[in-house]
Design a protein around this motif. Structure first.
Motif: not given
Length: 307
Positions: A129-131, A193-198, A217-220, A237-244
């Protein structure tokens, strides 16, 4: 020796205990007297999903009782932990030396089993997640063997706010005691409230609300064996990303990273900053009950077999 096996797909009822000779270690293998065996959701799922019966492998900790040809760095009497890919639900198991690591003095076999896979998966998913310091994190399956460690590690890595997502309100007190600032249940209309990563260990239908919980820009990080799909538009729409994330791939292709993470997880534990919790210990002949707890998602912490 005793060994748990199954001959057909099904649920926990398919498991049975059998008496078989103890195995002989082959080249590069350790024969380990099992003191603790971790029960994981992927193994539980295999019994229902595998086309053909496969060995019940997984996390094991115990004492080395014999060495195979070519093994160096270990001796009879050493206490080790590691991942077993053959039969792991047994009194004696074969552990490849490359997958073994010493159990530090002062650590129990049960604690070692809780950390050898669950702790590493939690830590690896967090690293994926690159916290950044002061970010907000959300952990699904936060009361599970992996999840309860992930929420602690997120805090250790600087999260200012940690949200625990769980299957039911009865798990709320457990995750709050481990440091969760907020608790949400899967069926809640909003996860706050939204979070930066899940860090997602569930997948399936939970992927949609998990993506919705992300800030722009959040990461899952998806590390579940539960599958599922994500709509590209929901990311766009939110420039979000999913990382396996898959720990086995890291262990095989980046062994130096794997070793570094393992050392860091042990350091967190030995300094008292990371606290694995065991939901319950089951004897080997009660493996079916242990699997039932996992299938019903009734556990708060790690489920362990103790031969």
């Amino acid at each position: 020796m005793r060994r748990v096996r199954y001959e057909h797909s099904g649920g926990p009822e398919a498991l049975f205990l059998e008496e078989v000779p103890a195995p002989e270690p082959g080249p590069g293998e350790l024969l380990v007297r099992a003191e603790a065996i971790g029960v994981t959701l992927p193994v539980v799922r295999k019994i229902r999903e595998a086309a053909e019966p496969i060995p019940l492998g997984g996390e094991v900790a115990g004492e080395v009782v014999a060495l195979g040809a070519g093994v160096t760095g270990y001796a009879v009497g050493d206490r080790v932990t590691g991942l077993v890919f053959g039969h792991g639900y047994a009194d004696f198991v074969l552990l490849h030396a490359a997958m073994a690591s010493p159990v530090p003095a002062g650590a129990s076999a049960v604690a070692a089993v809780a950390l050898v896979r669950s702790g590493l998966v939690a830590y690896g998913a967090l690293q994926a997640a690159r916290p950044e310091p002061d970010e907000a994190a959300l952990v699904t399956a936060a009361a599970s063997g992996v999840g309860h460690l992930a929420l602690q590690l997120a805090r250790l890595k600087g999260a200012r706010r940690v949200v625990a997502a769980v299957s039911g309100a009865r798990k709320a007190e457990f995750v709050r005691e481990l440091g969760a600032d907020e608790v949400v249940t899967y069926d809640a209309g909003s996860w706050g409230e939204p979070v930066d990563y899940v860090l997602d260990a569930v997948g399936g239908a939970l992927l949609k609300p998990a993506v919705a919980a992300l800030a722009p820009h959040g990461r899952l990080v998806a590390y579940s064996s539960g599958g599922g799909t994500v709509e590209a538009y929901d990311l766009l729409v939110g420039a979000k990303s999913v990382i396996g994330f898959q720990m086995g791939l890291v262990a095989r292709e980046r062994p130096e990273t794997y070793e570094r993470w393992r050392a860091e997880v042990w350091e967190f534990y030995l300094t008292g900053r990371l606290k694995p919790v065991v939901h319950r210990e089951f004897s080997l002949d009660r493996a079916a009950e242990a699997h039932t707890v996992i299938e019903e998602r009734a556990n708060t912490g790690k489920v362990v077999l103790v031969p």
